[in-house]
Scaffold this motif. Sequence first.
Motif, PDB file in Angstrom:
ATOM      1  N   THR A  91       0.826  -1.201   0.000  1.00 40.94           N
ATOM      2  CA  THR A  91       0.000   0.000   0.000  1.00 40.94           C
ATOM      3  C   THR A  91       0.863   1.255   0.000  1.00 40.94           C
ATOM      4  OG1 THR A  91      -0.091  -0.259   2.388  1.00 40.94           O
ATOM      5  CG2 THR A  91      -1.993  -1.009   1.137  1.00 40.94           C
ATOM      6  N   THR A  92       1.984   1.181   0.684  1.00 41.04           N
ATOM      7  CA  THR A  92       2.824   2.353   0.841  1.00 41.04           C
ATOM      8  C   THR A  92       3.671   2.583  -0.409  1.00 41.04           C
ATOM      9  OG1 THR A  92       3.105   1.544   3.079  1.00 41.04           O
ATOM     10  CG2 THR A  92       4.473   3.428   2.427  1.00 41.04           C
ATOM     11  N   HIS A  93       3.852   3.821  -0.771  1.00 43.60           N
ATOM     12  CA  HIS A  93       4.980   4.142  -1.641  1.00 43.60           C
ATOM     13  C   HIS A  93       5.498   5.507  -1.212  1.00 43.60           C
ATOM     14  CE1 HIS A  93       7.623   3.619  -5.048  1.00 43.60           C
ATOM     15  NE2 HIS A  93       7.423   4.893  -5.335  1.00 43.60           N
ATOM     16  N   LEU A  94       6.753   5.510  -0.742  1.00 48.30           N
ATOM     17  CA  LEU A  94       7.324   6.754  -0.242  1.00 48.30           C
ATOM     18  C   LEU A  94       7.669   7.681  -1.406  1.00 48.30           C
ATOM     19  CD1 LEU A  94       9.852   5.454   2.444  1.00 48.30           C
ATOM     20  CD2 LEU A  94       7.495   6.221   2.779  1.00 48.30           C
ATOM     21  N   THR A  95       7.487   8.973  -1.179  1.00 49.32           N
ATOM     22  CA  THR A  95       8.037   9.960  -2.128  1.00 49.32           C
ATOM     23  C   THR A  95       9.538  10.047  -1.886  1.00 49.32           C
ATOM     24  OG1 THR A  95       7.820  11.779  -0.582  1.00 49.32           O
ATOM     25  CG2 THR A  95       5.911  11.310  -1.959  1.00 49.32           C
ATOM     26  N   ASP A  96      10.267  10.603  -2.841  1.00 50.10           N
ATOM     27  CA  ASP A  96      11.714  10.754  -2.663  1.00 50.10           C
ATOM     28  C   ASP A  96      12.032  11.580  -1.424  1.00 50.10           C
ATOM     29  OD1 ASP A  96      12.351   9.157  -4.744  1.00 50.10           O
ATOM     30  OD2 ASP A  96      13.265  10.726  -6.005  1.00 50.10           O
ATOM     31  N   ALA A  97      11.245  12.642  -1.206  1.00 49.07           N
ATOM     32  CA  ALA A  97      11.495  13.502  -0.044  1.00 49.07           C
ATOM     33  C   ALA A  97      11.285  12.721   1.255  1.00 49.07           C
ATOM     34  CB  ALA A  97      10.563  14.713  -0.083  1.00 49.07           C
ATOM     35  N   GLN A  98      10.219  11.923   1.297  1.00 46.08           N
ATOM     36  CA  GLN A  98       9.973  11.098   2.483  1.00 46.08           C
ATOM     37  C   GLN A  98      11.116  10.099   2.692  1.00 46.08           C
ATOM     38  OE1 GLN A  98       6.078   9.623   1.317  1.00 46.08           O
ATOM     39  NE2 GLN A  98       5.147  10.531   3.160  1.00 46.08           N
ATOM     40  N   ARG A  99      11.548   9.509   1.581  1.00 54.56           N
ATOM     41  CA  ARG A  99      12.602   8.491   1.680  1.00 54.56           C
ATOM     42  C   ARG A  99      13.885   9.100   2.255  1.00 54.56           C
ATOM     43  NH1 ARG A  99      11.467   3.757  -0.950  1.00 54.56           N
ATOM     44  NH2 ARG A  99      10.095   4.877  -2.368  1.00 54.56           N
TER      45      ARG A  99
END
Lengths: 388, 388
Positions: free
Chosen positions: B23-31
């Motif tokens: 379900t999750t997909h991190l944005t680059d900023a979140q990562r």
Amino acid sequence: MAPLPHSLGLIHAGRMDIRTPSTTHLTDAQRIDWLRLIRSDNVGPRTFRSLINHFGSARAALERLPDLARRGVAARPGRICSEDDARTEFAASKRLGVSLLAPDEAGYPPRLAVLDDAPPLLGVRGALEALMRPVIAIVGSRNASGAGLKLAGTLARDLGDAGFVIASGLARGIDQAAHRASIESGTVAVLAGGHDRIYPPEHEDLLAKIIGNGGAAISEMPMGHVPRARDFPRRNRLISGAALGVVVVEAALRSGSLITARIAAEQGREVFAVPGSPLDPRAAGTNDLIKQGATLTTEAADVINAVAPIMERPVAFEAREPDGEPLDFEAGASERARIIDLLGPSPISLDDLIRMSDASAAIVRSVLLELELAGRLERHGGGLVSLI
Amino acid sequence: MAPLPHSLGLIHAGRMDIRTPSTTHLTDAQRIDWLRLIRSDNVGPRTFRSLINHFGSARAALERLPDLARRGVAARPGRICSEDDARTEFAASKRLGVSLLAPDEAGYPPRLAVLDDAPPLLGVRGALEALMRPVIAIVGSRNASGAGLKLAGTLARDLGDAGFVIASGLARGIDQAAHRASIESGTVAVLAGGHDRIYPPEHEDLLAKIIGNGGAAISEMPMGHVPRARDFPRRNRLISGAALGVVVVEAALRSGSLITARIAAEQGREVFAVPGSPLDPRAAGTNDLIKQGATLTTEAADVINAVAPIMERPVAFEAREPDGEPLDFEAGASERARIIDLLGPSPISLDDLIRMSDASAAIVRSVLLELELAGRLERHGGGLVSLI
């Protein structure tokens, strides 16, 4: 006895196995009768007990034997052991120092005595005392590896130092190594033939050493009996039956040692197995035993820890099927025919026979006994029977 | 994939491990924020989750980190990973083809993802598909015998043919043999250092072959991290955690493979051990594992039969300690002092701390987290904690 090594000092087994005191002592005349009955054709340990319990004595059972076998419609009449033959065996046993002991007599291994198929008379030679101490059996391949022989020796020595008597089958390989390492502490050779027919013959010296050092030999076979292949599995039940547990050191798949392990499990004995590399065919049987629940054993402490709680309990005489399960030889012709019709080459249980024949348990048991004496019945494990 | 040999055809594992969809997909900023948080001093996977859950995001947690560590009275203030450092690592990872994945993202091994101490970001290189298939780990001695190497190879090959991916630690000896035999069918190297710091260095070729043939490598350590001795036990939890079960082939007493086996058992993984002669010191550890309940293993079927029922069940995300166990950073000074007073060098459980301090669970957990961020708390297995 050597002082206990620290790692093995968990329990000290240097005492008699706990059992109820002996009560029976046969007279010589009774012993001759017992010998005649058990040496007669088609009379095994279980049939022996049923007959004695029903007819009150071996003498009375011997008198009825021809009639009972006739009712079972013997293909050829079974031979009944003559009094002369029994006296000859008795005298020959005595000359070699072999006592023929009944299960309740002192010197008969207590754990063996309580089995359903305990030999009614066991030929015992050597120190009776050794047979009353706690026993561990060690068995394994005849063509053992150097590592296997070494392990058998180490286990036998350490268990001997901890007070156990080592039982084995006097064979080459593992048996020999186990006996040799426990000669000082006490070891018992369980024979497949008569006491005067040692197999293999080159182990007569080893047996002499065993006897000379406070050990013993036991056999249920008559003097002069040369062991045949089929006698070994039968003998194996005595090895495990006399013991608290059986240690298998090296065994290929489908080897005799695995038969001993299976019988041991059926007798409620602990089964121990020494592991080995999956690439070593001599470890295939022992690895398989462990997969089936045997205790993985690398040292004597593994055995001692497992049997310690069992040793606390007295030998369970009461575990034996109650004596005197009633027989009734008064079956009518149609009743007998009905029971025999239900039998065939496929094993069937006594309970099923009783239910399906609508006859009493005593009647069914009696008809089966007649068939057995006529040489027409085969008994399997788990109370199953089939026609031969 | 090669056709299944008949003896192994019990189950066909050539499918994805059952799990709930990602379900999750991190944005680059979140990562980048996640990377900064997990790379900051004194932040382990469990603390990471607590912080994210309490503060709502890695960014918010990072802002509070200095203050929380100060409350825990840090001996020396912990370093917080800068955004620059995180971006540098992110770029270096990308250049080597390493994805930094969160537990809920595709490519993160599902069974590893549900562990309490699953790495918040796992560096994954190679075929993500391999990491989603059912995994069996094979580990053992570095100085293995010829027989051990052969067995590791046979087990890896047969399990690979049956559809399992083989995980191991890329070490010499058993690890190497297991990887080599499963290169065609798929194998995963679990690294103790960064993806660009392969240990031992001479296995860089082996790793290239693993990756080139549809396998993968995983690591939770930053690029450039040279593995130290203490990194290996920590890495071992990933080997067992990613797998349905761990097979130990040859292990001496007190060896690293036994640590993996212990962690595997704690994680609820099946433990398999290949037996050996008691005279072979390289079998002492595996024999001991079997004594403690590991499944004696001589062939792939032993493993397949044991894991088959587990594979029927979906990966239990719900087995993980519920997210969002509440924290409460509003402890009063006397309350905080009482909790810290109860702590010492001897491990004590969270439950005991709550009972003895008379504080709420949320307060106790928060004080412990502050101490942890201050580098003063050690977490042990079973929810035990002690002061450093």
